[in-house]
Design an enzyme around this catalytic site. Structure first.
Site, PDB file in Angstrom:
ATOM      1  N   PHE A 141       3.517  -5.021  36.973  1.00  0.00           N
ATOM      2  CA  PHE A 141       2.394  -4.612  37.820  1.00  0.00           C
ATOM      3  C   PHE A 141       1.194  -4.331  36.927  1.00  0.00           C
ATOM      4  CE2 PHE A 141      -0.543  -1.918  40.037  1.00  0.00           C
ATOM      5  CZ  PHE A 141      -0.646  -2.572  41.260  1.00  0.00           C
ATOM      6  N   ASP A 226      -0.248  -2.464  28.400  1.00  0.00           N
ATOM      7  CA  ASP A 226      -0.823  -1.814  29.583  1.00  0.00           C
ATOM      8  C   ASP A 226      -0.229  -0.409  29.710  1.00  0.00           C
ATOM      9  OD1 ASP A 226      -1.562  -0.869  32.057  1.00  0.00           O
ATOM     10  OD2 ASP A 226      -1.231  -2.754  33.117  1.00  0.00           O
ATOM     11  N   LYS A 255      -6.306   5.383  35.012  1.00  0.00           N
ATOM     12  CA  LYS A 255      -5.689   6.483  35.743  1.00  0.00           C
ATOM     13  C   LYS A 255      -6.025   7.870  35.170  1.00  0.00           C
ATOM     14  CE  LYS A 255      -2.491   3.896  38.438  1.00  0.00           C
ATOM     15  NZ  LYS A 255      -1.589   2.779  38.203  1.00  0.00           N
TER      16      LYS A 255
END
Ligand SMILES: *Cc1c(COP(=O)(O)O)cnc(C)c1O
Length: 400
Positions: A141, A226, A255
């Site tokens: 993802f 990531d 985030k």
């Protein structure tokens, strides 16, 4: 109309139905706690997919944000502002990279990393025009843009959204051999998550990432890590890749880089890579704006001052052991690192998340069969002790 139901009805009437949220309408948050519109209190064990590592409305970040909101919010990159340099200096100093390029959402930072890796490949590896390839992992993802969903292995993320960007090769996660075999003369990068968060908190074998790092180095392929969900303390270290003592060529953060105040993301790398970008090559109107920069710097300061990685390691290790002690016929496995923990069920997880909500705990299923527990890292042992018997009660009920 002060009920959860009324707000949900209004939202459903006017918004796209691209999510299936738990039926709760939140109005306030403080630390690890949130309140709904009817006054009920919940422990947030999702933390907005790890964007709230510092907890809701952290007072230090709030103060900095409010002060800057009254001073200067946006200049665009057409002009300089006095905050971006300070933010990037802090980000580089904390992470040990020499350059950072700020963006907004996580997906945008992933796109930035893809563009940088490709251009690096054309300029430095002399790859033939439009032939650059990036290797990605199954079950990944990395966000929701058309390029990114184009290399997803999740049918629903892709279905109906083609056609897609070429140049991506999907290999199984956690297979060193597959990486070795997939690299061609056109490969510029290997994009991976050190733990697959959305994929169900999938932790690769020890040694996997360091073996991949060796292969990438030998083949002159950029290792693109990531850390949008796993980074900034979540797994018990600043970055999850540090468990294997590797230093990826590019690290992607987002985030928790804003502590949940505002979308702030970035890629980190060294000059030899970042210097391939020239004025006009890439940009973003809001990227690196002074409000985002102040928020980002404050969010990093909280991670450092409150030793959030160390907290995540200590409390997460203990909490995971406690979760493993829950005896239930429907629990298949408990896995994770630090305070990123997945409880894999033998049944669909959604009804269990709904039950947890009724007990005052907000958690969300991921990958259908997994309940993810990822509370803000400012959580205390006492608060986790409060949650444990409630979680156990719900997960012991095999009838859902
Ligand atoms: C959330 C996430 C993204 C995308 O971030 P957005 O801010 O939602 O665009 C990318 N990669 C990983 C690993 C994530 O968890």
């Amino acid at each position: 109309m002060k009920t959860n139901k009324a707000y949900i009805a209004m939202t459903e009437k006017y918004s796209a139905r691209n999510y299936h949220p738990l039926p709760v309408v939140l109005v306030r948050g403080k630390g690890v706690w949130v309140w709904d519109v009817e006054g009920r209190k919940y422990l947030d064990m999702l933390s907005a997919y790890s964007a709230l590592n510092q907890g809701h409305c952290h007072p230090y970040i709030a103060k900095a944000a409010i002060k800057q909101a009254k001073r200067l919010t946006l200049t665009s990159r057409a002009f300089h502002n006095d905050q971006m340099g300070l933010f990037l200096q802090k980000l580089c100093t904390m992470t040990g990279y020499t350059k950072a390029l700020p963006m907004n959402s996580g997906a945008e930072a992933v796109e930035t990393a893809i563009k940088v890796a490709r251009k690096w490949g054309y300029l430095k590896k002399k790859i033939a025009r439009n032939r650059a390839e990036i290797i990605v992992c199954k079950n990944n993802f990395h966000g929701r843009t058309t390029t990114i969903v184009g290399f997803s292995s999740e049918a629903q993320y892709r279905e109906g959204f083609g056609s897609f960007t070429p140049g991506f090769t999907i290999i199984p996660y956690n297979s060193i051999q597959a990486l070795e075999r997939a690299i061609t003369k056109n490969t510029v990068g290997f994009l991976f998550e050190p733990i697959q968060g959305e994929g169900g908190v999938v932790v690769p074998d020890n040694g996997y990432l360091s073996a991949c790092a060796k292969i990438c180095k030998r083949k002159n392929v950029l290792m693109i890590d990531d850390e949008i969900q796993t980074g900034l303390g979540r797994t018990g270290k600043l970055f999850a890749c540090q468990y294997e003592k590797i230093r990826p060529d590019i690290v992607i953060v987002g985030k928790a880089l804003s502590g949940g105040f505002y979308p702030v993301s970035a890629i980190l790398c060294d000059n030899r890579i970042m210097d391939i970008l020239h004025p006009g090559d890439h940009g973003s109107t809001f990227g690196g704006n002074p409000l985002a920069s102040v928020i980002g710097a404050a969010a990093l300061e909280v991670i450092k001052r409150e030793k959030l990685p160390q907290r995540a390691l200590r409390l997460g290790t203990w909490f995971m052991e406690e979760l493993k002690k829950i005896k239930s016929p429907i629990i298949k496995e408990v896995r994770g690192r630090g305070l990123l923990i997945g409880v894999v069920l033998k049944k669909k997880a959604r009804p269990y998340c709904e039950q947890l909500m009724k007990k005052g705990i907000l958690a969300k299923e991921t990958h259908e069969m997994v309940v993810r527990f990822a509370p803000p890292l400012v959580i205390t042992k006492k608060e986790l002790q409060w949650a444990l018997p409630r979680i156990a009660k719900v997960l012991k009920d095999a009838r859902r």
